[in-house]
Scaffold this motif. Structure first.
Motif, PDB file in Angstrom:
ATOM      1  N   SER A  18       0.834  -1.196   0.000  1.00 15.81           N
ATOM      2  CA  SER A  18       0.000   0.000   0.000  1.00 15.81           C
ATOM      3  C   SER A  18       0.872   1.251   0.000  1.00 15.81           C
ATOM      4  O   SER A  18       1.788   1.379   0.817  1.00 15.81           O
ATOM      5  CB  SER A  18      -0.903   0.006   1.232  1.00 15.81           C
ATOM      6  N   LEU A  64       0.818   4.674   1.145  1.00 18.74           N
ATOM      7  CA  LEU A  64       0.015   5.402   2.133  1.00 18.74           C
ATOM      8  C   LEU A  64      -0.301   6.823   1.673  1.00 18.74           C
ATOM      9  O   LEU A  64       0.459   7.409   0.905  1.00 18.74           O
ATOM     10  CB  LEU A  64       0.782   5.448   3.459  1.00 18.74           C
ATOM     11  N   ARG A  65      -1.437   7.347   2.167  1.00 19.65           N
ATOM     12  CA  ARG A  65      -2.388   6.664   3.031  1.00 19.65           C
ATOM     13  C   ARG A  65      -3.528   6.047   2.245  1.00 19.65           C
ATOM     14  O   ARG A  65      -4.158   5.082   2.678  1.00 19.65           O
ATOM     15  CB  ARG A  65      -2.949   7.664   4.052  1.00 19.65           C
ATOM     16  N   ASN A  73      -4.372   2.247   1.532  1.00 20.08           N
ATOM     17  CA  ASN A  73      -4.984   1.371   2.526  1.00 20.08           C
ATOM     18  C   ASN A  73      -6.450   1.095   2.232  1.00 20.08           C
ATOM     19  O   ASN A  73      -6.980   0.052   2.614  1.00 20.08           O
ATOM     20  CB  ASN A  73      -4.857   1.984   3.921  1.00 20.08           C
ATOM     21  N   PHE A 114       4.007  -1.508   3.387  1.00 26.79           N
ATOM     22  CA  PHE A 114       3.544  -0.123   3.338  1.00 26.79           C
ATOM     23  C   PHE A 114       4.698   0.790   2.939  1.00 26.79           C
ATOM     24  O   PHE A 114       5.820   0.646   3.438  1.00 26.79           O
ATOM     25  CB  PHE A 114       3.004   0.321   4.701  1.00 26.79           C
ATOM     26  N   GLY A 124       5.237   4.885   2.829  1.00 19.76           N
ATOM     27  CA  GLY A 124       4.646   6.178   3.181  1.00 19.76           C
ATOM     28  C   GLY A 124       5.246   7.292   2.353  1.00 19.76           C
ATOM     29  O   GLY A 124       6.439   7.577   2.452  1.00 19.76           O
TER      30      GLY A 124
END
Length: 212
Positions: free
Chosen positions: A79, A81-82, A85, A102, A104
């Motif tokens: 994923s 982010l954000r 998600n 993840f 970010g």
């Protein structure tokens, strides 16, 4: 590599109908979130259509058989982010054994360049199919940066899944990572002067989480 080889637009009627509901600015946050989960499942079905297969011996209630089964290591969902998600929930319902990572990144509103603030990835990425997810492929800068990170960690078989894509973002990805196939529900017209997809659906993260 031609655009057709680099990009798949999923035109299934259910995908397109749900996307229309998500585009509508009057769709409330809870409904938007549910639609994103549903459409993510449908897109995940498309992007996993060529997974490696093998057979394993099982006993049905009637007789033994060699039945088809997934082969190789469990795939990795990453994923961005954000907003990424919001796509994970639906995909994990379809692929509950997937490993999850993840990355970010946020977009500097002045330069439109990505700034990294977090990275946590599954192990042995080089032995897994890796699917990076982010609802919007706009300028492509964040997506390219995320794929850079995945390759630095050893990933070699990477696909990118998004809800909407702009031509500018697709071209940016094609130039930076021609080996990464993109699957999306729609290729929209263009970016505006703020880097938003037009006609788009606004900021996916804000609409998903009810923030501004």
């Amino acid at each position: 590599m031609s655009l057709a080889e680099h990009l798949t637009v999923v035109r299934h009627p259910l995908v397109q109908h749900k996307l229309t509901l998500m585009r509508d600015r009057d769709t409330p946050t809870a409904v938007f979130r549910q639609l994103l989960r549903e459409i993510s499942q449908l897109l995940a079905y498309e992007i996993t259509g060529q997974l490696a297969m093998t057979t394993r011996r099982i006993e049905t209630p009637v007789q033994p058989m060699d039945a088809p089964a997934l082969d190789g290591r469990k795939l990795a969902l990453v994923s961005i982010l954000r907003a990424g998600n919001g796509m994970l929930d639906g995909m994990l319902e379809l692929i509950p054994s997937a490993r999850v990572g993840f990355v970010g990144l946020y977009r500097d509103e002045e330069t439109l360049k990505p700034v990294q603030y977090y990275c946590k990835l599954p192990t042995e990425l080089g032995e897994r199919l890796v699917i990076a997810v982010d609802p919007m492929l706009a300028t492509g800068n964040s997506s390219v940066a995320a794929i850079d990170l995945l390759k630095e960690q050893g990933a070699t078989d990477i696909r990118f899944l998004c809800l909407l894509a702009a031509p500018e973002g697709v071209e940016r990805m094609r130039q930076a990572h021609p080996d990464v196939h993109i699957v999306t529900a729609a290729l929209d017209e263009r970016l505006d002067d703020k880097g938003y997809i037009v006609p788009g659906l606004g900021d996916a993260g804000d609409r998903m989480f009810g923030t501004k």
